[in-house]
Write a protein that holds these residues in place. Sequence first.
Motif, PDB file in Angstrom:
ATOM      1  N   GLU A 163       0.748  -1.117  -0.062  1.00 55.65           N
ATOM      2  CA  GLU A 163      -0.180  -0.032  -0.129  1.00 55.65           C
ATOM      3  C   GLU A 163       0.863   1.272   0.133  1.00 55.65           C
ATOM      4  O   GLU A 163       1.993   1.422   0.527  1.00 55.65           O
ATOM      5  CB  GLU A 163      -0.933   0.061   1.285  1.00 55.65           C
ATOM      6  CG  GLU A 163      -1.789  -0.988   1.348  1.00 55.65           C
ATOM      7  CD  GLU A 163      -1.216  -2.321   2.282  1.00 55.65           C
ATOM      8  OE1 GLU A 163      -2.022  -2.861   2.777  1.00 55.65           O
ATOM      9  OE2 GLU A 163       0.110  -2.387   2.409  1.00 55.65           O
ATOM     10  N   CYS A 173      -2.708   0.016  -4.070  1.00 53.88           N
ATOM     11  CA  CYS A 173      -2.159  -1.284  -3.715  1.00 53.88           C
ATOM     12  C   CYS A 173      -1.617  -1.954  -4.832  1.00 53.88           C
ATOM     13  O   CYS A 173      -2.228  -2.422  -5.798  1.00 53.88           O
ATOM     14  CB  CYS A 173      -3.363  -1.862  -3.333  1.00 53.88           C
ATOM     15  SG  CYS A 173      -2.993  -3.747  -2.701  1.00 53.88           S
ATOM     16  N   VAL A 180      -9.626  -7.973  -4.436  1.00 53.08           N
ATOM     17  CA  VAL A 180      -8.760  -7.158  -3.645  1.00 53.08           C
ATOM     18  C   VAL A 180      -9.797  -6.418  -3.068  1.00 53.08           C
ATOM     19  O   VAL A 180     -10.666  -5.771  -3.268  1.00 53.08           O
ATOM     20  CB  VAL A 180      -7.820  -6.291  -4.512  1.00 53.08           C
ATOM     21  CG1 VAL A 180      -6.913  -5.496  -3.563  1.00 53.08           C
ATOM     22  CG2 VAL A 180      -6.772  -7.147  -5.332  1.00 53.08           C
ATOM     23  N   TRP A 208     -10.224  -3.582   0.373  1.00 50.96           N
ATOM     24  CA  TRP A 208      -9.353  -2.593   1.465  1.00 50.96           C
ATOM     25  C   TRP A 208     -10.103  -2.645   2.622  1.00 50.96           C
ATOM     26  O   TRP A 208     -11.320  -2.796   2.751  1.00 50.96           O
ATOM     27  CB  TRP A 208      -9.542  -1.052   0.774  1.00 50.96           C
ATOM     28  CG  TRP A 208      -8.584  -0.762  -0.416  1.00 50.96           C
ATOM     29  CD1 TRP A 208      -8.984  -0.774  -1.559  1.00 50.96           C
ATOM     30  CD2 TRP A 208      -7.446  -0.362  -0.318  1.00 50.96           C
ATOM     31  NE1 TRP A 208      -7.801  -0.375  -2.214  1.00 50.96           N
ATOM     32  CE2 TRP A 208      -6.988   0.071  -1.579  1.00 50.96           C
ATOM     33  CE3 TRP A 208      -6.425  -0.037   0.817  1.00 50.96           C
ATOM     34  CZ2 TRP A 208      -5.424   0.364  -1.661  1.00 50.96           C
ATOM     35  CZ3 TRP A 208      -5.273   0.586   0.813  1.00 50.96           C
ATOM     36  CH2 TRP A 208      -4.603   0.725  -0.675  1.00 50.96           C
ATOM     37  N   CYS A 228      -4.607  -3.369   2.219  1.00 53.59           N
ATOM     38  CA  CYS A 228      -5.207  -4.007   1.157  1.00 53.59           C
ATOM     39  C   CYS A 228      -5.152  -5.550   1.251  1.00 53.59           C
ATOM     40  O   CYS A 228      -3.959  -5.894   2.046  1.00 53.59           O
ATOM     41  CB  CYS A 228      -4.708  -3.707  -0.354  1.00 53.59           C
ATOM     42  SG  CYS A 228      -3.104  -3.719  -0.548  1.00 53.59           S
TER      43      CYS A 228
END
Length: 115
Positions: A6, A22, A34, A36, A95
């Motif tokens: 990140e 990311c 993916v 967060w 992430c």
Amino acid sequence: QVQLVESGGGLVQPGGSLKLSCAVSGITVDTTTVTWYRQAPGKQRDFVAEIGGVDWTHYADSVRGRFTIFRDNKKNVVYLQMNSLKPEDTAVYYCNNNRYPHEYWGQGTQVTVSS
């Protein structure tokens, strides 16, 4: 092995914007999901936003309409554009990639929203 890094955090004033990145290696971002997350001091790690498949997205209610998750497949990077930031958005943002049987996390990037 999947690795996630990140970047993009920092100090911003309320109402400001930040764009988090990311950077992903070991897997292509257009073939995986993916997510967060964020964790404020003394708080649990909370879901923020997710992108996967053919660019479907999902957002936490607390950020919907302010944050946008998207990816650059050429760069293999997933972004989190954060607008209209509030002090309560202050947290370390992580992430994540969860692919059975493994779960991968980056080291996080600090976002501080303060006047």
